[in-house]
Scaffold this active site. Structure first.
Site, mmCIF file in Angstrom:
data_model
loop_
_atom_site.group_PDB
_atom_site.id
_atom_site.type_symbol
_atom_site.label_atom_id
_atom_site.label_comp_id
_atom_site.label_asym_id
_atom_site.label_seq_id
_atom_site.Cartn_x
_atom_site.Cartn_y
_atom_site.Cartn_z
ATOM 1 N N ASN A 50 7.584 -8.041 1.954
ATOM 2 C CA ASN A 50 8.012 -6.646 2.149
ATOM 3 C C ASN A 50 7.443 -6.026 3.425
ATOM 4 O O ASN A 50 8.076 -5.149 4.009
ATOM 5 C CB ASN A 50 7.567 -5.832 0.918
ATOM 6 C CG ASN A 50 7.640 -4.342 1.175
ATOM 7 O OD1 ASN A 50 8.711 -3.752 1.114
ATOM 8 N ND2 ASN A 50 6.513 -3.720 1.494
ATOM 9 N N ALA A 89 17.695 -7.456 14.715
ATOM 10 C CA ALA A 89 17.656 -8.909 14.942
ATOM 11 C C ALA A 89 16.652 -9.570 13.988
ATOM 12 O O ALA A 89 16.927 -10.628 13.407
ATOM 13 C CB ALA A 89 17.286 -9.201 16.393
ATOM 14 N N ASP A 132 -3.090 -8.982 7.839
ATOM 15 C CA ASP A 132 -2.065 -8.675 8.830
ATOM 16 C C ASP A 132 -1.115 -9.875 8.843
ATOM 17 O O ASP A 132 -1.541 -11.005 9.131
ATOM 18 C CB ASP A 132 -2.753 -8.489 10.191
ATOM 19 C CG ASP A 132 -1.766 -8.239 11.317
ATOM 20 O OD1 ASP A 132 -0.540 -8.333 11.086
ATOM 21 O OD2 ASP A 132 -2.226 -7.942 12.433
ATOM 22 N N VAL A 133 0.157 -9.638 8.538
ATOM 23 C CA VAL A 133 1.084 -10.783 8.453
ATOM 24 C C VAL A 133 1.328 -11.434 9.823
ATOM 25 O O VAL A 133 1.898 -12.509 9.914
ATOM 26 C CB VAL A 133 2.443 -10.420 7.799
ATOM 27 C CG1 VAL A 133 2.275 -10.053 6.340
ATOM 28 C CG2 VAL A 133 3.180 -9.332 8.565
ATOM 29 N N SER A 158 0.804 -1.227 0.000
ATOM 30 C CA SER A 158 0.000 0.000 0.000
ATOM 31 C C SER A 158 0.834 1.273 0.000
ATOM 32 O O SER A 158 0.344 2.335 -0.359
ATOM 33 C CB SER A 158 -0.925 0.003 1.226
ATOM 34 O OG SER A 158 -0.180 -0.276 2.400
ATOM 35 N N SER A 193 17.014 -5.603 5.474
ATOM 36 C CA SER A 193 17.546 -4.264 5.735
ATOM 37 C C SER A 193 19.045 -4.357 5.996
ATOM 38 O O SER A 193 19.525 -5.343 6.567
ATOM 39 C CB SER A 193 16.867 -3.660 6.965
ATOM 40 O OG SER A 193 17.545 -2.490 7.372
ATOM 41 N N LYS A 213 15.746 -8.524 11.076
ATOM 42 C CA LYS A 213 16.226 -8.476 9.695
ATOM 43 C C LYS A 213 17.408 -9.435 9.485
ATOM 44 O O LYS A 213 17.525 -10.054 8.429
ATOM 45 C CB LYS A 213 16.598 -7.045 9.315
ATOM 46 C CG LYS A 213 15.392 -6.087 9.286
ATOM 47 C CD LYS A 213 14.363 -6.522 8.256
ATOM 48 C CE LYS A 213 13.265 -5.491 8.060
ATOM 49 N NZ LYS A 213 12.294 -5.874 7.012
ATOM 50 N N TYR A 267 14.644 -4.629 15.723
ATOM 51 C CA TYR A 267 14.515 -4.502 14.262
ATOM 52 C C TYR A 267 15.695 -5.195 13.560
ATOM 53 O O TYR A 267 15.509 -6.007 12.649
ATOM 54 C CB TYR A 267 14.465 -3.019 13.890
ATOM 55 C CG TYR A 267 14.325 -2.742 12.418
ATOM 56 C CD1 TYR A 267 13.109 -2.959 11.760
ATOM 57 C CD2 TYR A 267 15.394 -2.267 11.661
ATOM 58 C CE1 TYR A 267 12.974 -2.704 10.402
ATOM 59 C CE2 TYR A 267 15.275 -2.010 10.306
ATOM 60 C CZ TYR A 267 14.054 -2.224 9.681
ATOM 61 O OH TYR A 267 13.920 -1.972 8.332
HETATM 62 P P1 NDP Z 1 6.323 1.837 5.120
HETATM 63 O O1 NDP Z 1 6.136 2.111 6.581
HETATM 64 O O2 NDP Z 1 6.307 2.961 4.162
HETATM 65 O O3 NDP Z 1 5.252 0.729 4.635
HETATM 66 C C1 NDP Z 1 5.079 -0.439 5.362
HETATM 67 C C2 NDP Z 1 4.148 -1.383 4.639
HETATM 68 O O4 NDP Z 1 4.031 -2.583 5.415
HETATM 69 C C3 NDP Z 1 2.756 -0.816 4.512
HETATM 70 O O5 NDP Z 1 2.215 -1.252 3.292
HETATM 71 C C4 NDP Z 1 2.006 -1.449 5.681
HETATM 72 O O6 NDP Z 1 0.604 -1.596 5.461
HETATM 73 C C5 NDP Z 1 2.667 -2.812 5.724
HETATM 74 N N1 NDP Z 1 2.547 -3.447 7.032
HETATM 75 C C6 NDP Z 1 3.021 -2.999 8.219
HETATM 76 N N2 NDP Z 1 2.696 -3.873 9.192
HETATM 77 C C7 NDP Z 1 2.008 -4.874 8.622
HETATM 78 C C8 NDP Z 1 1.395 -6.056 9.101
HETATM 79 N N3 NDP Z 1 1.407 -6.408 10.390
HETATM 80 N N4 NDP Z 1 0.770 -6.864 8.201
HETATM 81 C C9 NDP Z 1 0.734 -6.527 6.895
HETATM 82 N N5 NDP Z 1 1.280 -5.433 6.385
HETATM 83 C C10 NDP Z 1 1.909 -4.603 7.240
HETATM 84 O O7 NDP Z 1 7.710 1.046 5.054
HETATM 85 P P2 NDP Z 1 8.817 0.952 3.908
HETATM 86 O O8 NDP Z 1 8.205 0.941 2.575
HETATM 87 O O9 NDP Z 1 9.861 1.938 4.219
HETATM 88 O O10 NDP Z 1 9.425 -0.481 4.259
HETATM 89 C C11 NDP Z 1 9.110 -1.666 3.520
HETATM 90 C C12 NDP Z 1 10.105 -2.741 3.929
HETATM 91 O O11 NDP Z 1 11.429 -2.283 3.659
HETATM 92 C C13 NDP Z 1 10.070 -3.079 5.419
HETATM 93 O O12 NDP Z 1 10.235 -4.457 5.606
HETATM 94 C C14 NDP Z 1 11.257 -2.317 5.978
HETATM 95 O O13 NDP Z 1 11.759 -2.899 7.146
HETATM 96 C C15 NDP Z 1 12.218 -2.421 4.818
HETATM 97 N N6 NDP Z 1 13.251 -1.376 4.839
HETATM 98 C C16 NDP Z 1 12.950 -0.054 4.700
HETATM 99 C C17 NDP Z 1 13.957 0.893 4.731
HETATM 100 C C18 NDP Z 1 13.709 2.361 4.557
HETATM 101 O O14 NDP Z 1 14.669 3.141 4.676
HETATM 102 N N7 NDP Z 1 12.482 2.806 4.274
HETATM 103 C C19 NDP Z 1 15.360 0.506 4.932
HETATM 104 C C20 NDP Z 1 15.565 -0.905 5.063
HETATM 105 C C21 NDP Z 1 14.548 -1.805 5.008
HETATM 106 P P3 NDP Z 1 -0.429 -0.392 5.837
HETATM 107 O O15 NDP Z 1 -0.204 0.699 4.819
HETATM 108 O O16 NDP Z 1 -1.783 -0.986 5.720
HETATM 109 O O17 NDP Z 1 -0.089 0.051 7.226
#
Ligand code: NDP
Length: 245
Positions: free
Chosen positions: A88, A155, A61-62, A12, A140, A157, A153
């Site tokens: 993701n 741990a 919800d994962v 999303s 990450s 990753k 976090y």
């Molecule tokens: P955002 O916070 O922008 O988006 C997170 C996404 O994960 C959203 O779509 C959210 O859904 C979804 N989400 C969160 N919790 C759950 C859950 N319990 N079940 C299902 N979906 C969930 O994060 P990013 O795009 O920045 O991050 C995406 C991935 O990349 C993550 O795994 C993050 O750890 C990793 N990452 C990001 C970095 C960064 O600098 N941004 C750096 C390194 C890794 P909803 O919109 O409905 O809340």
């Protein structure tokens, strides 16, 4: 990629959104999940279908095994079995180690690591039967470098990196590749709230001296999901302007 069924968890917003759009452009049928942001997920679907692609959003919800089970059932009914899984969905919570509660630890580790396991377990059953699959985990750099105030976090990753290698070894004979992509600092909701001083310190540690764009991650994921990456498995690949090398 044409007509392959791809599932992007957390599609999303942020990195997941960019990946979903990129896969949609390549002709995959894209299932995206959201946890709370139904409206944003609908916009991503619109963006993909508006360009002639195929996409649908699913609430899951994962952290909730029942929702994950019904997600895979629903995707199969709508598009067919998942062939490309992008794990993701993830969260970050900052907290000094001495104050970190078990509840906060569990929330982060369950979402980032256990969520990756539950989705992957369901996906590989069908992939093994089909003798084809792609699993990509958005991990990450924190899992390789560690993160002050984010031990839970980092741990989680690091756990996904080990999980990716183990699954890669186990699934390679089935023509299924499993790779971890480790972003550095990428401009998304996850990073925009950071304090200016912290942000400056973070950027000073990046040789490229700038944040990455979700698109930078999406391009690599699209490549790993395709046929040209068929001999790449068990790898942990950074997209980070040189932060980890
Ligand atoms: P955002 O916070 O922008 O988006 C997170 C996404 O994960 C959203 O779509 C959210 O859904 C979804 N989400 C969160 N919790 C759950 C859950 N319990 N079940 C299902 N979906 C969930 O994060 P990013 O795009 O920045 O991050 C995406 C991935 O990349 C993550 O795994 C993050 O750890 C990793 N990452 C990001 C970095 C960064 O600098 N941004 C750096 C390194 C890794 P909803 O919109 O409905 O809340």
């Amino acid at each position: 990629m044409k007509d392959r069924v791809a599932l992007v968890t957390g599609g999303s917003r942020g990195i997941g959104r960019a990946i979903a759009i990129e896969l949609g452009k390549s002709g995959a049928k894209v299932a995206i999940t959201y946890n709370t942001n139904e409206a944003l997920a609908a916009k991503v679907v619109e963006e993909i279908t508006g360009k002639g692609g195929t996409a649908k959003a699913f609430k899951a919800d994962v952290n909730n095994a029942e929702e994950v089970n019904s997600l895979f059932k629903s995707v199969k009914e709508v598009f067919g079995p998942v062939q490309i899984l992008i794990n993701n969905a993830g969260i970050i919570r900052q907290c000094p180690l001495p104050l970190l509660s078990e509840q906060e630890w569990d929330e982060v580790v369950d979402t980032n690591l256990k969520g990756t396991f539950t989705c992957t377990r369901l996906a590989v059953r069908e992939m093994m039967r089909a003798r084809w699959g792609r699993i990509i985990i958005i991990s990450s750099d924190a899992g390789r470098l560690g993160e002050a105030m984010g031990s839970h976090y980092a741990a989680s990753k690091a756990g996904t990196n080990g999980f990716a290698k183990s699954a890669a070894r186990e699934l390679a004979p089935y023509n299924i590749t499993v790779n971890a992509v480790t972003p550095g600092y990428i401009e998304t909701d996850m990073t925009t709230g950071a304090d200016e001083a912290i942000r400056k310190k973070q950027l000073d540690s990046v040789p490229a001296r700038k944040m990455g764009d979700p698109q930078d991650v999406a391009w690599l994921v699209e490549f790993l999901a395709g046929e040209k990456a068929r001999y790449i498995t068990g790898q942990t690949i950074s997209v980070d302007g040189g932060l980890f090398m």
